[in-house]
Design an enzyme around this catalytic site. Sequence first.
Site, PDB file in Angstrom:
ATOM      1  N   ILE A  13       0.841  -1.204   0.000  1.00 19.37           N
ATOM      2  CA  ILE A  13       0.000   0.000   0.000  1.00 19.37           C
ATOM      3  C   ILE A  13       0.876   1.254   0.000  1.00 19.37           C
ATOM      4  CG2 ILE A  13      -1.923   1.213   1.106  1.00 19.37           C
ATOM      5  CD1 ILE A  13      -2.667  -1.448   2.461  1.00 19.37           C
ATOM      6  N   THR A  36      12.049  -5.397   4.910  1.00 19.69           N
ATOM      7  CA  THR A  36      11.842  -6.788   5.302  1.00 19.69           C
ATOM      8  C   THR A  36      11.533  -7.568   4.023  1.00 19.69           C
ATOM      9  OG1 THR A  36       9.439  -6.580   5.491  1.00 19.69           O
ATOM     10  CG2 THR A  36      10.746  -5.997   7.451  1.00 19.69           C
ATOM     11  N   THR A 100       7.444  -4.960  15.805  1.00 14.34           N
ATOM     12  CA  THR A 100       7.264  -3.852  14.841  1.00 14.34           C
ATOM     13  C   THR A 100       5.941  -3.126  15.056  1.00 14.34           C
ATOM     14  OG1 THR A 100       8.706  -4.733  13.124  1.00 14.34           O
ATOM     15  CG2 THR A 100       6.887  -3.361  12.379  1.00 14.34           C
ATOM     16  N   THR A 134      -6.372  -1.672  10.169  1.00 20.29           N
ATOM     17  CA  THR A 134      -7.153  -2.692   9.473  1.00 20.29           C
ATOM     18  C   THR A 134      -8.515  -2.917  10.132  1.00 20.29           C
ATOM     19  OG1 THR A 134      -7.209  -5.096   9.153  1.00 20.29           O
ATOM     20  CG2 THR A 134      -5.769  -4.319  10.855  1.00 20.29           C
ATOM     21  N   ASP A 135      -9.455  -3.454   9.355  1.00 19.74           N
ATOM     22  CA  ASP A 135     -10.763  -3.809   9.937  1.00 19.74           C
ATOM     23  C   ASP A 135     -10.665  -5.076  10.802  1.00 19.74           C
ATOM     24  OD1 ASP A 135     -10.376  -5.671   7.898  1.00 19.74           O
ATOM     25  OD2 ASP A 135     -12.325  -5.365   6.939  1.00 19.74           O
ATOM     26  N   GLU A 136      -9.534  -5.778  10.709  1.00 22.72           N
ATOM     27  CA  GLU A 136      -9.410  -7.042  11.459  1.00 22.72           C
ATOM     28  C   GLU A 136      -9.395  -6.820  12.969  1.00 22.72           C
ATOM     29  OE1 GLU A 136      -6.764  -9.979   9.889  1.00 22.72           O
ATOM     30  OE2 GLU A 136      -6.795  -9.084   7.903  1.00 22.72           O
ATOM     31  N   TYR A 159      -1.692 -10.993  14.531  1.00 20.64           N
ATOM     32  CA  TYR A 159      -1.574  -9.797  13.679  1.00 20.64           C
ATOM     33  C   TYR A 159      -2.595  -8.743  14.098  1.00 20.64           C
ATOM     34  CZ  TYR A 159      -2.666  -6.736   9.714  1.00 20.64           C
ATOM     35  OH  TYR A 159      -2.940  -5.633   8.942  1.00 20.64           O
ATOM     36  N   LYS A 163      -2.102  -4.983  15.784  1.00 18.88           N
ATOM     37  CA  LYS A 163      -2.605  -3.747  15.175  1.00 18.88           C
ATOM     38  C   LYS A 163      -3.568  -3.042  16.130  1.00 18.88           C
ATOM     39  CE  LYS A 163      -2.009  -2.223  11.585  1.00 18.88           C
ATOM     40  NZ  LYS A 163      -0.958  -1.297  11.049  1.00 18.88           N
ATOM     41  N   LEU A 199      -3.908 -13.431  -0.940  1.00 16.81           N
ATOM     42  CA  LEU A 199      -4.805 -14.259  -1.750  1.00 16.81           C
ATOM     43  C   LEU A 199      -4.770 -13.968  -3.259  1.00 16.81           C
ATOM     44  CD1 LEU A 199      -7.141 -16.447  -1.593  1.00 16.81           C
ATOM     45  CD2 LEU A 199      -8.698 -14.505  -1.729  1.00 16.81           C
ATOM     46  N   PRO A 214      -4.453 -22.964  -3.482  1.00 20.79           N
ATOM     47  CA  PRO A 214      -4.897 -23.433  -2.165  1.00 20.79           C
ATOM     48  C   PRO A 214      -5.973 -22.522  -1.563  1.00 20.79           C
ATOM     49  CG  PRO A 214      -2.771 -22.329  -1.988  1.00 20.79           C
ATOM     50  CD  PRO A 214      -3.153 -22.282  -3.442  1.00 20.79           C
ATOM     51  N   TYR A 216      -8.483 -22.040   1.753  1.00 16.26           N
ATOM     52  CA  TYR A 216      -8.692 -22.486   3.136  1.00 16.26           C
ATOM     53  C   TYR A 216     -10.106 -23.036   3.348  1.00 16.26           C
ATOM     54  CZ  TYR A 216      -4.432 -20.417   5.130  1.00 16.26           C
ATOM     55  OH  TYR A 216      -3.140 -20.133   5.463  1.00 16.26           O
ATOM     56  N   ASN A 258     -14.021 -16.094  -0.274  1.00 12.34           N
ATOM     57  CA  ASN A 258     -12.711 -16.369  -0.890  1.00 12.34           C
ATOM     58  C   ASN A 258     -12.846 -17.230  -2.143  1.00 12.34           C
ATOM     59  OD1 ASN A 258     -11.435 -14.910   1.061  1.00 12.34           O
ATOM     60  ND2 ASN A 258     -10.779 -16.680   2.275  1.00 12.34           N
TER      61      ASN A 258
HETATM   62  P1  NAD Z   1       3.308  -4.870   3.449  1.00 15.48           P
HETATM   63  O1  NAD Z   1       3.621  -6.060   4.298  1.00 15.48           O
HETATM   64  O2  NAD Z   1       3.171  -5.040   1.978  1.00 15.48           O
HETATM   65  O3  NAD Z   1       4.402  -3.731   3.678  1.00 15.48           O
HETATM   66  C1  NAD Z   1       4.922  -3.418   4.930  1.00 15.48           C
HETATM   67  C2  NAD Z   1       6.147  -2.546   4.728  1.00 15.48           C
HETATM   68  O4  NAD Z   1       6.630  -2.157   6.022  1.00 15.48           O
HETATM   69  C3  NAD Z   1       7.296  -3.255   4.024  1.00 15.48           C
HETATM   70  O5  NAD Z   1       7.857  -2.427   3.033  1.00 15.48           O
HETATM   71  C4  NAD Z   1       8.299  -3.518   5.136  1.00 15.48           C
HETATM   72  O6  NAD Z   1       9.644  -3.567   4.684  1.00 15.48           O
HETATM   73  C5  NAD Z   1       8.048  -2.329   6.046  1.00 15.48           C
HETATM   74  N1  NAD Z   1       8.447  -2.576   7.435  1.00 15.48           N
HETATM   75  C6  NAD Z   1       8.167  -3.653   8.205  1.00 15.48           C
HETATM   76  N2  NAD Z   1       8.717  -3.524   9.418  1.00 15.48           N
HETATM   77  C7  NAD Z   1       9.339  -2.316   9.429  1.00 15.48           C
HETATM   78  C8  NAD Z   1      10.076  -1.597  10.413  1.00 15.48           C
HETATM   79  N3  NAD Z   1      10.285  -2.111  11.635  1.00 15.48           N
HETATM   80  N4  NAD Z   1      10.569  -0.377  10.089  1.00 15.48           N
HETATM   81  C9  NAD Z   1      10.366   0.155   8.846  1.00 15.48           C
HETATM   82  N5  NAD Z   1       9.680  -0.501   7.879  1.00 15.48           N
HETATM   83  C10 NAD Z   1       9.170  -1.706   8.162  1.00 15.48           C
HETATM   84  O7  NAD Z   1       1.982  -4.255   4.086  1.00 15.48           O
HETATM   85  P2  NAD Z   1       0.759  -3.537   3.354  1.00 15.48           P
HETATM   86  O8  NAD Z   1      -0.185  -4.574   2.882  1.00 15.48           O
HETATM   87  O9  NAD Z   1       1.297  -2.522   2.415  1.00 15.48           O
HETATM   88  O10 NAD Z   1       0.080  -2.818   4.603  1.00 15.48           O
HETATM   89  C11 NAD Z   1       0.503  -1.517   5.014  1.00 15.48           C
HETATM   90  C12 NAD Z   1      -0.275  -1.115   6.252  1.00 15.48           C
HETATM   91  O11 NAD Z   1      -1.670  -1.128   5.968  1.00 15.48           O
HETATM   92  C13 NAD Z   1      -0.073  -2.066   7.440  1.00 15.48           C
HETATM   93  O12 NAD Z   1       0.007  -1.286   8.607  1.00 15.48           O
HETATM   94  C14 NAD Z   1      -1.327  -2.919   7.437  1.00 15.48           C
HETATM   95  O13 NAD Z   1      -1.654  -3.343   8.743  1.00 15.48           O
HETATM   96  C15 NAD Z   1      -2.362  -1.942   6.901  1.00 15.48           C
HETATM   97  N6  NAD Z   1      -3.489  -2.548   6.179  1.00 15.48           N
HETATM   98  C16 NAD Z   1      -3.273  -3.438   5.169  1.00 15.48           C
HETATM   99  C17 NAD Z   1      -4.365  -3.950   4.467  1.00 15.48           C
HETATM  100  C18 NAD Z   1      -4.169  -4.900   3.316  1.00 15.48           C
HETATM  101  O14 NAD Z   1      -5.145  -5.447   2.798  1.00 15.48           O
HETATM  102  N7  NAD Z   1      -2.938  -5.134   2.839  1.00 15.48           N
HETATM  103  C19 NAD Z   1      -5.662  -3.578   4.812  1.00 15.48           C
HETATM  104  C20 NAD Z   1      -5.835  -2.660   5.847  1.00 15.48           C
HETATM  105  C21 NAD Z   1      -4.744  -2.138   6.524  1.00 15.48           C
END
Ligand code: NAD
Length: 353
Positions: A13, A36, A100, A134-136, A159, A163, A199, A214, A216, A258
């Site tokens: 994102i 990471t 983190t 997140t909505d989770e 997770y 959050k 997914l 796969p 679930y 899903n």
């Molecule tokens: P992602 O796993 O694709 O990206 C996470 C990024 O954070 C990576 O670039 C990673 O290198 C970096 N990171 C991790 N630990 C770190 C640290 N200690 N210091 C600096 N950088 C660090 O995640 P995403 O899907 O892009 O989600 C981004 C945010 O949005 C998250 O907070 C997630 O909880 C939230 N979110 C995601 C979704 C979804 O569907 N993906 C939905 C709602 C909310």
Amino acid sequence: MKTIFVTGGAGFIGSNFIHEVLQKQTIKIINLDKLTYAGNLDSLRDVENDPYYTFIHGDICDKKLVEEILADYQPIAIVHFAAESHVDRSIDGPSEFIHTNINGTFSLLEAARTYWCDLARERNLHFRFLHVSTDEVYGTLGETGYFTEETPYAPNSPYSASKASSDHLVRAYHHTYGLPVLMTNCSNNYGPFQFPEKLIPLMILNALEGKPLPVYGTGQNVRDWLYVEDHCRAILTVLEKGIPGERYNIGGHNEKANLSIVHTLCDILDDKSPRADGKSYREQITFVTDRLGHDLRYAIDASKIQKELGWVPVETFETGIMKTLEWYLGNREWCQRVTDGSNRIKQLASEKL
Ligand code: NAD
């Protein structure tokens, strides 16, 4: 020139958000990312030389580094994406999630509080700390109902618990110290640059590689899906118009089981990139043991952000999923490098220089 400090901008994102902001060429972006396994600089290749963009390799838990960045760049906002984000990984090994998502957010809040008190407030800077969540955190719904901003927290996985914990800290920093925070809780995102453990990209890439798809349990778990660019536009809207201390739910009103998502992907692929043997990709679907504690259904009531801030999603699920599929079909090199890990080899090598 205004600057936004983004954390985790090399992730799914965050990288989409950076592209969205840089299009305007009016705001500078500082991206702090630990890189990471989920951080991917390939997703930002096209902007790496953009004068409006700066990448800093580092950890949000490193408070001194964060303080230096704040002092050096004096951003008007922090948009906090950085997190461990994959539920299955949190079940296998929760400790990195605690580190983190909770400690990292705490460290960032502390640095932001000092910055806001010492610098931003003195100079009357319009400062915001936007926490992306997140909505989770709301737990699971039954067959009916929606998550509103008033739904009590009931996270069910390590997770979502991590959050939820970070959300509480962010809220407390507003209540206790007056830090001008904004919170967003969004449903499942999909779109370009998503790591193929989630997914939709997992199914697309496995299908094309002739691997099993796969699913679930019986595939009846329901999620609400939002195209990532709509999420990024919602974040910008909240940043611009949101009221400090408030939380905004973000969702697409696209509830899908899903299995129905996997069927849709197979059907589009049958049309756009048919299997050599003429059979349907649905043949590759394999039902696997359900995820531990798998939440049944998430659904978002996004009426607050729609009514109060005027945000509505641009994409329907049908247009968004087509764009997503076309992106993965058109960016096979990005996919190849992320699946064989060669994107990381280059990242790790450049870190040593
Ligand atoms: P992602 O796993 O694709 O990206 C996470 C990024 O954070 C990576 O670039 C990673 O290198 C970096 N990171 C991790 N630990 C770190 C640290 N200690 N210091 C600096 N950088 C660090 O995640 P995403 O899907 O892009 O989600 C981004 C945010 O949005 C998250 O907070 C997630 O909880 C939230 N979110 C995601 C979704 C979804 O569907 N993906 C939905 C709602 C909310």
